[in-house]
Write a protein that holds these residues in place. Structure first.
Motif, mmCIF file in Angstrom:
data_model
loop_
_atom_site.group_PDB
_atom_site.id
_atom_site.type_symbol
_atom_site.label_atom_id
_atom_site.label_comp_id
_atom_site.label_asym_id
_atom_site.label_seq_id
_atom_site.Cartn_x
_atom_site.Cartn_y
_atom_site.Cartn_z
ATOM 1 N N MET A 55 0.855 -1.177 0.000
ATOM 2 C CA MET A 55 0.000 0.000 0.000
ATOM 3 C C MET A 55 0.900 1.238 0.000
ATOM 4 N N ILE A 56 0.548 2.196 -0.800
ATOM 5 C CA ILE A 56 1.295 3.455 -0.888
ATOM 6 C C ILE A 56 1.114 4.237 0.420
ATOM 7 N N PRO A 57 2.178 4.803 0.953
ATOM 8 C CA PRO A 57 2.030 5.637 2.159
ATOM 9 C C PRO A 57 1.132 6.853 1.879
ATOM 10 N N ILE A 58 0.388 7.271 2.885
ATOM 11 C CA ILE A 58 -0.582 8.348 2.684
ATOM 12 C C ILE A 58 0.081 9.646 2.247
ATOM 13 N N HIS A 59 1.262 9.963 2.753
ATOM 14 C CA HIS A 59 1.900 11.219 2.339
ATOM 15 C C HIS A 59 2.246 11.190 0.848
ATOM 16 N N GLU A 60 2.587 10.019 0.315
ATOM 17 C CA GLU A 60 2.872 9.915 -1.117
ATOM 18 C C GLU A 60 1.606 10.053 -1.955
ATOM 19 N N LEU A 61 0.507 9.444 -1.493
ATOM 20 C CA LEU A 61 -0.755 9.562 -2.221
ATOM 21 C C LEU A 61 -1.248 11.008 -2.227
ATOM 22 N N LEU A 62 -1.180 11.683 -1.089
ATOM 23 C CA LEU A 62 -1.612 13.083 -1.038
ATOM 24 C C LEU A 62 -0.749 13.953 -1.940
ATOM 25 N N SER A 63 0.541 13.689 -1.985
ATOM 26 C CA SER A 63 1.428 14.433 -2.883
ATOM 27 C C SER A 63 1.069 14.177 -4.342
ATOM 28 N N ARG A 64 0.760 12.939 -4.651
ATOM 29 C CA ARG A 64 0.395 12.623 -6.040
ATOM 30 C C ARG A 64 -0.884 13.352 -6.443
ATOM 31 N N ILE A 65 -1.858 13.384 -5.549
ATOM 32 C CA ILE A 65 -3.096 14.107 -5.849
ATOM 33 C C ILE A 65 -2.797 15.590 -6.056
ATOM 34 N N ARG A 66 -1.918 16.128 -5.248
ATOM 35 C CA ARG A 66 -1.592 17.562 -5.343
ATOM 36 C C ARG A 66 -0.818 17.917 -6.601
ATOM 37 N N TRP A 67 0.105 17.063 -7.033
ATOM 38 C CA TRP A 67 1.071 17.470 -8.055
ATOM 39 C C TRP A 67 0.957 16.737 -9.388
ATOM 40 N N ASP A 68 0.304 15.592 -9.450
ATOM 41 C CA ASP A 68 0.158 14.841 -10.704
ATOM 42 C C ASP A 68 -1.182 15.223 -11.335
ATOM 43 N N LYS A 69 -1.136 16.139 -12.276
ATOM 44 C CA LYS A 69 -2.364 16.697 -12.871
ATOM 45 C C LYS A 69 -3.228 15.622 -13.529
ATOM 46 N N ASP A 88 5.660 24.385 6.079
ATOM 47 C CA ASP A 88 6.589 23.984 7.137
ATOM 48 C C ASP A 88 6.148 22.742 7.903
ATOM 49 N N ASP A 89 5.061 22.090 7.480
ATOM 50 C CA ASP A 89 4.564 20.899 8.171
ATOM 51 C C ASP A 89 4.397 19.766 7.167
ATOM 52 N N HIS A 90 5.198 18.728 7.308
ATOM 53 C CA HIS A 90 5.163 17.595 6.386
ATOM 54 C C HIS A 90 4.439 16.394 6.988
ATOM 55 N N PHE A 91 3.726 16.605 8.087
ATOM 56 C CA PHE A 91 3.063 15.509 8.774
ATOM 57 C C PHE A 91 1.584 15.744 9.026
ATOM 58 N N ALA A 92 1.046 16.892 8.570
ATOM 59 C CA ALA A 92 -0.357 17.205 8.822
ATOM 60 C C ALA A 92 -0.879 18.190 7.779
ATOM 61 N N PHE A 93 -2.195 18.260 7.662
ATOM 62 C CA PHE A 93 -2.838 19.278 6.830
ATOM 63 C C PHE A 93 -3.839 20.016 7.705
ATOM 64 N N LEU A 94 -4.328 21.132 7.218
ATOM 65 C CA LEU A 94 -5.290 21.951 7.959
ATOM 66 C C LEU A 94 -6.646 21.893 7.279
ATOM 67 N N ILE A 95 -7.695 21.947 8.108
ATOM 68 C CA ILE A 95 -9.059 22.106 7.606
ATOM 69 C C ILE A 95 -9.784 23.074 8.540
ATOM 70 N N TRP A 96 -10.834 23.677 8.029
ATOM 71 C CA TRP A 96 -11.679 24.570 8.820
ATOM 72 C C TRP A 96 -13.040 23.931 8.960
ATOM 73 N N ASP A 97 -13.590 23.955 10.165
ATOM 74 C CA ASP A 97 -14.921 23.399 10.362
ATOM 75 C C ASP A 97 -15.978 24.455 10.040
ATOM 76 N N ARG A 112 -6.982 2.556 5.469
ATOM 77 C CA ARG A 112 -6.172 2.056 6.576
ATOM 78 C C ARG A 112 -7.154 1.667 7.683
ATOM 79 N N LYS A 113 -6.902 0.536 8.311
ATOM 80 C CA LYS A 113 -7.771 0.080 9.387
ATOM 81 C C LYS A 113 -7.607 0.964 10.620
ATOM 82 N N LEU A 114 -8.681 1.045 11.418
ATOM 83 C CA LEU A 114 -8.644 1.820 12.668
ATOM 84 C C LEU A 114 -7.734 1.194 13.675
#
Length: 84
Positions: A1-15, A47-56, A82-84
């Motif tokens: 399974m691809i690590p989540i940080h790699e998948l998120l990067s692919r979504i962000r940068w692979d058009k 400056d954060d490579h381990f989290a993202f931000l969202i607004w509720d 990923r399993k809980l």
């Protein structure tokens, strides 16, 4: 399974791969459930490579660590989990 940080990067940068509608499901400890949010709502601080931000809905910002991501959907189809 691809690590989540790699998948998120692919979504962000692979058009080509990023064509479609993505949703991220993360585990909310207080609600004790998975919350789904559109990928377009995520903010990735430089400056954060381990989290993202969202607004509720109240305008409060939340920092979501990558390890709490449990699901990724593309066009309504589960493509990563990923399993809980």
């Amino acid at each position: 399974m691809i690590p989540i940080h790699e998948l998120l990067s692919r979504i962000r940068w692979d058009k080509e791969f990023a064509r479609g509608e993505f949703k991220i499901g993360y585990y909310d400890r207080l609600a004790d459930r998975i919350i789904q949010v559109p990928f377009t709502d995520l903010v990735f601080p430089k400056d954060d490579h381990f989290a993202f931000l969202i607004w509720d809905e109240d305008g409060e910002v939340h920092s979501i660590p990558y390890h709490r991501v449990r699901e990724v959907y593309k066009d309504g189809r589960l493509i990563w989990h990923r399993k809980l």
